[in-house]
Enzyme design. Structure first.
Site, PDB file in Angstrom:
ATOM      1  N   HIS A 165      -8.074 -30.379   7.077  1.00  0.00           N
ATOM      2  CA  HIS A 165      -9.050 -29.634   7.879  1.00  0.00           C
ATOM      3  C   HIS A 165      -8.427 -28.262   8.155  1.00  0.00           C
ATOM      4  O   HIS A 165      -7.207 -28.138   8.247  1.00  0.00           O
ATOM      5  CB  HIS A 165      -9.259 -30.399   9.193  1.00  0.00           C
ATOM      6  CG  HIS A 165     -10.331 -29.855  10.074  1.00  0.00           C
ATOM      7  ND1 HIS A 165     -10.131 -28.759  10.877  1.00  0.00           N
ATOM      8  CD2 HIS A 165     -11.606 -30.251  10.286  1.00  0.00           C
ATOM      9  CE1 HIS A 165     -11.246 -28.508  11.556  1.00  0.00           C
ATOM     10  NE2 HIS A 165     -12.155 -29.401  11.215  1.00  0.00           N
TER      11      HIS A 165
ATOM     12  N   ASP B 171      -2.167 -35.262  11.798  1.00  0.00           N
ATOM     13  CA  ASP B 171      -3.472 -34.893  12.343  1.00  0.00           C
ATOM     14  C   ASP B 171      -4.298 -36.183  12.368  1.00  0.00           C
ATOM     15  O   ASP B 171      -4.777 -36.653  11.337  1.00  0.00           O
ATOM     16  CB  ASP B 171      -4.112 -33.837  11.435  1.00  0.00           C
ATOM     17  CG  ASP B 171      -5.563 -33.562  11.802  1.00  0.00           C
ATOM     18  OD1 ASP B 171      -6.114 -34.274  12.658  1.00  0.00           O
ATOM     19  OD2 ASP B 171      -6.150 -32.644  11.204  1.00  0.00           O
TER      20      ASP B 171
ATOM     21  N   LYS C  89     -13.862 -37.089  19.662  1.00  0.00           N
ATOM     22  CA  LYS C  89     -14.087 -37.900  18.459  1.00  0.00           C
ATOM     23  C   LYS C  89     -13.827 -39.380  18.715  1.00  0.00           C
ATOM     24  O   LYS C  89     -13.945 -40.211  17.820  1.00  0.00           O
ATOM     25  CB  LYS C  89     -13.203 -37.397  17.320  1.00  0.00           C
ATOM     26  CG  LYS C  89     -13.604 -35.999  16.841  1.00  0.00           C
ATOM     27  CD  LYS C  89     -12.888 -35.639  15.570  1.00  0.00           C
ATOM     28  CE  LYS C  89     -12.904 -34.152  15.283  1.00  0.00           C
ATOM     29  NZ  LYS C  89     -14.195 -33.664  14.812  1.00  0.00           N
TER      30      LYS C  89
ATOM     31  N   CYS D  51     -15.256 -27.792   7.259  1.00  0.00           N
ATOM     32  CA  CYS D  51     -13.967 -27.176   7.622  1.00  0.00           C
ATOM     33  C   CYS D  51     -12.844 -27.606   6.692  1.00  0.00           C
ATOM     34  O   CYS D  51     -11.681 -27.696   7.096  1.00  0.00           O
ATOM     35  CB  CYS D  51     -13.571 -27.463   9.070  1.00  0.00           C
ATOM     36  SG  CYS D  51     -14.726 -26.822  10.260  1.00  0.00           S
TER      37      CYS D  51
ATOM     38  N   GLN E 189      -9.343 -37.985  12.924  1.00  0.00           N
ATOM     39  CA  GLN E 189     -10.343 -38.924  12.394  1.00  0.00           C
ATOM     40  C   GLN E 189      -9.811 -40.347  12.324  1.00  0.00           C
ATOM     41  O   GLN E 189     -10.482 -41.225  11.781  1.00  0.00           O
ATOM     42  CB  GLN E 189     -10.784 -38.496  10.981  1.00  0.00           C
ATOM     43  CG  GLN E 189     -11.447 -37.135  10.922  1.00  0.00           C
ATOM     44  CD  GLN E 189     -12.838 -37.123  11.559  1.00  0.00           C
ATOM     45  OE1 GLN E 189     -13.439 -38.172  11.789  1.00  0.00           O
ATOM     46  NE2 GLN E 189     -13.345 -35.947  11.849  1.00  0.00           N
TER      47      GLN E 189
HETATM   48  N1  7TS Z   1      -8.567 -32.369  12.016  1.00  0.00           N
HETATM   49  C1  7TS Z   1      -9.528 -33.144  11.469  1.00  0.00           C
HETATM   50  C2  7TS Z   1      -9.167 -34.130  10.417  1.00  0.00           C
HETATM   51  C3  7TS Z   1     -10.844 -33.020  11.923  1.00  0.00           C
HETATM   52  O1  7TS Z   1     -11.784 -33.793  11.391  1.00  0.00           O
HETATM   53  C4  7TS Z   1     -11.150 -32.086  12.936  1.00  0.00           C
HETATM   54  C5  7TS Z   1     -12.567 -31.853  13.399  1.00  0.00           C
HETATM   55  C6  7TS Z   1     -10.105 -31.333  13.487  1.00  0.00           C
HETATM   56  C7  7TS Z   1      -8.828 -31.487  12.998  1.00  0.00           C
HETATM   57  C8  7TS Z   1     -10.319 -30.384  14.617  1.00  0.00           C
HETATM   58  O2  7TS Z   1     -10.637 -31.086  15.763  1.00  0.00           O
HETATM   59  P1  7TS Z   1     -11.072 -30.332  17.096  1.00  0.00           P
HETATM   60  O3  7TS Z   1     -11.498 -31.414  18.018  1.00  0.00           O
HETATM   61  O4  7TS Z   1      -9.889 -29.570  17.576  1.00  0.00           O
HETATM   62  O5  7TS Z   1     -12.202 -29.430  16.714  1.00  0.00           O
HETATM   63  N2  7TS Z   1     -13.529 -32.178  12.423  1.00  0.00           N
HETATM   64  C9  7TS Z   1     -14.832 -31.833  12.434  1.00  0.00           C
HETATM   65  C10 7TS Z   1     -15.716 -32.254  11.436  1.00  0.00           C
HETATM   66  O6  7TS Z   1     -15.414 -32.955  10.491  1.00  0.00           O
HETATM   67  N3  7TS Z   1     -16.936 -31.768  11.696  1.00  0.00           N
HETATM   68  O7  7TS Z   1     -16.877 -31.062  12.826  1.00  0.00           O
HETATM   69  C11 7TS Z   1     -15.565 -31.102  13.299  1.00  0.00           C
END
Ligand code: 7TS
Length: 416
Positions: free
Chosen positions: A132, A209, A235, A373, A212
């Site tokens: 990501h 990371d 999430k 992303c 997910q």
């Molecule tokens: N890493 C992964 C694997 C992610 O899926 C996401 C967000 C992030 C980092 C960033 O997370 P945040 O909470 O700091 O924004 N993924 C997604 C997505 O797949 N669609 O919208 C956000």
């Protein structure tokens, strides 16, 4: 041959569970909402909504500051949640649990502190080809600043990491390996434990990371032996604006602060400042108190559902969706790794993902379209203008997948 009964939700009572998610019970564009964008953010159960509501109704106050009763109650609830999180990911000590805004901030914190102080010219950082942007751009930026090199573990056509050459990539020049546990656009579950073991043979620390991963499977930082790990509250059925950075104490101790002011201070004179101890050294300013407390309610929700039930249900949905998609024809699934969470990225042959997404939205079906992303992965590795992504959570049903499949038939009829 063993067959799965794919038409019965045997794991638990999904309909009953859905009653805990009031947002699901609504119409969108004249149709019942079918929410299949859970990898972007999950919906929140009443217990989490009530926890936020209750905080502001009863104990709202600043933490670690006041002697008064409300401030003590807020501080107690805040710290109790930190302990709940420690237990949830099996960290050794609450000193290792830092409240941040989310995964993105957790990774940026490590890049700006550990990264800036340990990476020098000619050094190397290793990530994968399926990161990501949040686990790519901070390292890209650091490498640019320091004249260091960013290296990539390649990705196969199926969406699995090609680890044959990984050990050869490691050297005394490698300062960090940072890897996504579960790909948000492919669903692939990466063998992070193996990656960590290999990197540690060369004394290279590893950041995970886990954005997910945590909502789908038990994540145990001591079993993984990762050095850093980040995830987001929103999430895992919790609120937005709150996330967790786990770091091994020996790393966090040596790292400089990320931001300055407020809670991260022990004493200040006009001339100098003594920083607070862990984890407060990394928690400058008034934190997201209600979020920190309510992420605890989200953890309680996951625990009460049970990871086994949750995983089984989501895997059943994934298998069912695969079966449905295969019978549709004219559909290409992007990401067919052996180990996957409940994410299906796909393209309908000859139809732009944005058109598919727009028509599905008119039918009340929420999916994500585009690069998710992960632009380098989708555009450079798979040479696609984007994909459509359906991602399932614990409250989704097979009927909803039927509705998605019907929706896709309509898309094909309209566009082809
Ligand atoms: N890493 C992964 C694997 C992610 O899926 C996401 C967000 C992030 C980092 C960033 O997370 P945040 O909470 O700091 O924004 N993924 C997604 C997505 O797949 N669609 O919208 C956000």
């Amino acid at each position: 041959m063993k067959t799965l009964n794919l038409h019965k939700d045997v794991s638990f009572d999904v309909q009953k569970l859905r009653e805990e998610f009031p947002i699901l019970n609504q119409s969108v564009n004249g149709n019942p909402l079918v929410y299949l964008d859970n990898a972007a953010t999950t919906q929140k159960p009443l217990s989490v909504i009530n926890s936020i509501d209750n905080y502001y109704r009863t104990i709202n106050s600043n933490v670690h500051r006041g002697l008064h009763t409300l401030s003590e109650r807020a501080t107690e609830a805040y710290e109790a949640s930190r302990e709940k999180i420690r237990d949830f990911i099996n960290a050794g000590n609450t000193n290792e649990i830092v409240f941040v805004r989310g995964t993105t901030e957790g990774i940026n914190l490590v890049a700006a502190t550990f990264g800036r102080t340990s990476v020098n010219e000619g050094d190397e950082i290793i990530v994968t080809g399926m990161e990501h942007h949040s686990n790519l751009v901070p390292w890209q930026n650091l490498c640019r600043e320091k004249n260091a090199n960013l290296k990539f573990i390649p990705v196969s056509d199926e969406g699995e990491l090609i680890l044959d050459g990984f050990e050869n990539m490691l050297s005394e020049r490698t300062k960090l390996v940072s890897v996504v546990y579960v790909s948000n656009s492919l669903g692939t579950i990466n063998p992070v434990k193996r990656i960590i073991e290999t990197a540690h043979k060369y004394n290279v620390p590893v950041m995970i990371d886990a954005a997910q991963a945590v909502s789908h499977m038990k994540t145990d930082v001591r079993d993984l032996d990762c050095d850093f790990l980040a995830f987001s509250g929103h999430k895992i059925y919790g609120p937005t604006g709150i996330g967790i950075l786990y770091g091994k104490e020996n790393f966090l101790e040596k790292m400089p602060p990320y931001q300055f002011g407020g809670e991260m201070i022990k004493s200040v004179s006009y001339e100098k400042t003594v920083y607070n101890e862990l984890p407060y050294k990394f928690e400058a300013g008034t934190p997201n108190i209600s979020g920190s407390i309510s992420i605890g309610a989200a953890i309680d929700f996951i625990k009460s559902s049970g990871y086994d039930n949750l995983y089984r249900h989501e895997q059943e949905l994934l298998a069912y969706a695969n079966e449905k998609f295969n019978s549709l024809g004219g559909i290409r699934i992007i990401g067919t790794a052996k180990e996957k969470t409940s994410v299906i990225s796909f393209v309908l042959e000859g139809i732009h993902p944005y058109d598919t997404g727009t028509i599905l939205d008119n039918l009340g079906i929420a999916v994500r379209t585009g690069f998710h992303c992960t632009q380098p992965l989708i555009e450079q590795r798979y040479k696609l203008p984007g994909t459509v992504r359906a991602s399932f959570a614990v409250y989704n049903t097979k009927q909803e997948i039927d509705m998605l499949a019907e929706g896709l038939k309509k898309v094909k009829n309209m566009m082809l």
